[in-house]
Enzyme design. Sequence first.
Site, PDB file in Angstrom:
ATOM      1  N   ASN A 189      38.242  32.592  39.997  1.00  2.00           N
ATOM      2  CA  ASN A 189      39.642  33.003  40.089  1.00  2.00           C
ATOM      3  C   ASN A 189      40.356  32.030  41.029  1.00  2.00           C
ATOM      4  O   ASN A 189      40.237  32.129  42.246  1.00  2.00           O
ATOM      5  CB  ASN A 189      39.706  34.447  40.631  1.00  2.00           C
ATOM      6  CG  ASN A 189      41.133  34.934  40.805  1.00  2.00           C
ATOM      7  OD1 ASN A 189      42.079  34.267  40.374  1.00  2.00           O
ATOM      8  ND2 ASN A 189      41.295  36.090  41.439  1.00  2.00           N
ATOM      9  N   TRP A 190      41.071  31.095  40.421  1.00  2.00           N
ATOM     10  CA  TRP A 190      41.722  30.050  41.234  1.00  2.00           C
ATOM     11  C   TRP A 190      42.978  30.544  41.946  1.00  2.00           C
ATOM     12  O   TRP A 190      43.555  29.821  42.755  1.00  2.00           O
ATOM     13  CB  TRP A 190      42.075  28.841  40.345  1.00  2.00           C
ATOM     14  CG  TRP A 190      40.897  27.986  39.993  1.00  2.00           C
ATOM     15  CD1 TRP A 190      39.593  28.157  40.391  1.00  2.00           C
ATOM     16  CD2 TRP A 190      40.910  26.816  39.173  1.00  2.00           C
ATOM     17  NE1 TRP A 190      38.804  27.167  39.860  1.00  2.00           N
ATOM     18  CE2 TRP A 190      39.586  26.324  39.117  1.00  2.00           C
ATOM     19  CE3 TRP A 190      41.909  26.126  38.479  1.00  2.00           C
ATOM     20  CZ2 TRP A 190      39.240  25.175  38.389  1.00  2.00           C
ATOM     21  CZ3 TRP A 190      41.563  24.987  37.758  1.00  2.00           C
ATOM     22  CH2 TRP A 190      40.249  24.520  37.722  1.00  2.00           C
ATOM     23  N   HIS A 194      44.390  42.979  39.691  1.00  4.27           N
ATOM     24  CA  HIS A 194      43.848  42.426  40.941  1.00  4.27           C
ATOM     25  C   HIS A 194      44.611  43.007  42.135  1.00  4.27           C
ATOM     26  O   HIS A 194      45.829  43.204  42.063  1.00  4.27           O
ATOM     27  CB  HIS A 194      43.973  40.899  40.914  1.00  4.27           C
ATOM     28  CG  HIS A 194      43.185  40.239  42.002  1.00  4.27           C
ATOM     29  ND1 HIS A 194      43.637  40.194  43.295  1.00  4.27           N
ATOM     30  CD2 HIS A 194      41.970  39.642  41.983  1.00  4.27           C
ATOM     31  CE1 HIS A 194      42.719  39.571  44.037  1.00  4.27           C
ATOM     32  NE2 HIS A 194      41.703  39.227  43.277  1.00  4.27           N
ATOM     33  N   GLY A 231      37.760  32.024  46.712  1.00  4.64           N
ATOM     34  CA  GLY A 231      37.675  30.829  47.557  1.00  4.64           C
ATOM     35  C   GLY A 231      36.536  29.894  47.193  1.00  4.64           C
ATOM     36  O   GLY A 231      36.724  28.667  47.126  1.00  4.64           O
ATOM     37  N   GLY A 241      38.660  37.514  50.403  1.00  3.59           N
ATOM     38  CA  GLY A 241      39.087  36.385  51.228  1.00  3.59           C
ATOM     39  C   GLY A 241      38.879  36.576  52.720  1.00  3.59           C
ATOM     40  O   GLY A 241      39.456  35.841  53.524  1.00  3.59           O
ATOM     41  N   GLU A 252      36.330  45.177  43.524  1.00  7.23           N
ATOM     42  CA  GLU A 252      36.740  44.270  44.595  1.00  7.23           C
ATOM     43  C   GLU A 252      37.397  45.077  45.711  1.00  7.23           C
ATOM     44  O   GLU A 252      38.614  45.333  45.662  1.00  7.23           O
ATOM     45  CB  GLU A 252      37.765  43.254  44.071  1.00  7.23           C
ATOM     46  CG  GLU A 252      37.225  42.302  43.041  1.00  7.23           C
ATOM     47  CD  GLU A 252      37.939  40.959  43.096  1.00  7.23           C
ATOM     48  OE1 GLU A 252      37.248  39.941  43.086  1.00  7.23           O
ATOM     49  OE2 GLU A 252      39.174  40.932  43.191  1.00  7.23           O
TER      50      GLU A 252
END
Length: 220
Positions: free
Chosen positions: A9-10, A98, A206, A153, A147
């Site tokens: 996931n950029w 998300h 990341g 992150g 998540e």
Amino acid sequence: MDDMFYIANWKSHKTEKEGEIFFDKLNSKIKEIDLSNKKIIIAPPFTLLGFCKRAINTHMIPVSLSGQNVSPFPEGAYTGEINAIQLKEFAEYVIIGHSERRKYFHEESNVIENKVREANEAGLKIIQCIQDENDLVFRGVGIVAYEPPSAIGSGNPDDPEHVSYVFDKVMKSYPDVKLLYGGSVNSDTIKNYLSIKTLSGFLIGGASLEAETFLGLLNG
Ligand code: PGA
């Protein structure tokens, strides 16, 4: 054995030049990886989907594409939105719900439900993110990524025991979905989850931005 998913996931990262550097490295290193029972998916920003599609076709590498988001509406007067049929021209998958979308763009459950409906109708395979075991999973979702917001992150991933507990709860209500974990997955933390029997893969932020680091994760 089912495939393990490794989804990059950029988020809001990379220009075309940076995408080119990523794919050059990916092409040269991917041959060294044992890809049996592994599925690589890249979720670039919308602006790079066309570039990524061409790069994958040119180099003939076994990588699929995903959107990071999709419009909750069909084609029409919705300025700035990319609808599911448009996305399907480039991607096989889409990430929906998300927690960054919920936090920064105020996405509520009804919006997520509409996105899932649109994506389903367009034939996209859906990766729905959930924050905990109480989140609803909508009809037509095949892949669920757990998540926890505190793990995203932060360098503070969830305990594998807790991930396993959440997976068990989700499976009781939705026995047919594949379950992924996401949140501070990196080369140090990934091995902690591989023994979870119900795990079907990872959603990686990341640690997916550099090709070498991302491919390194596929070796466990
Ligand atoms: P992270 O992000 O790997 O950087 O924690 C994961 C995600 O938000 O999908």
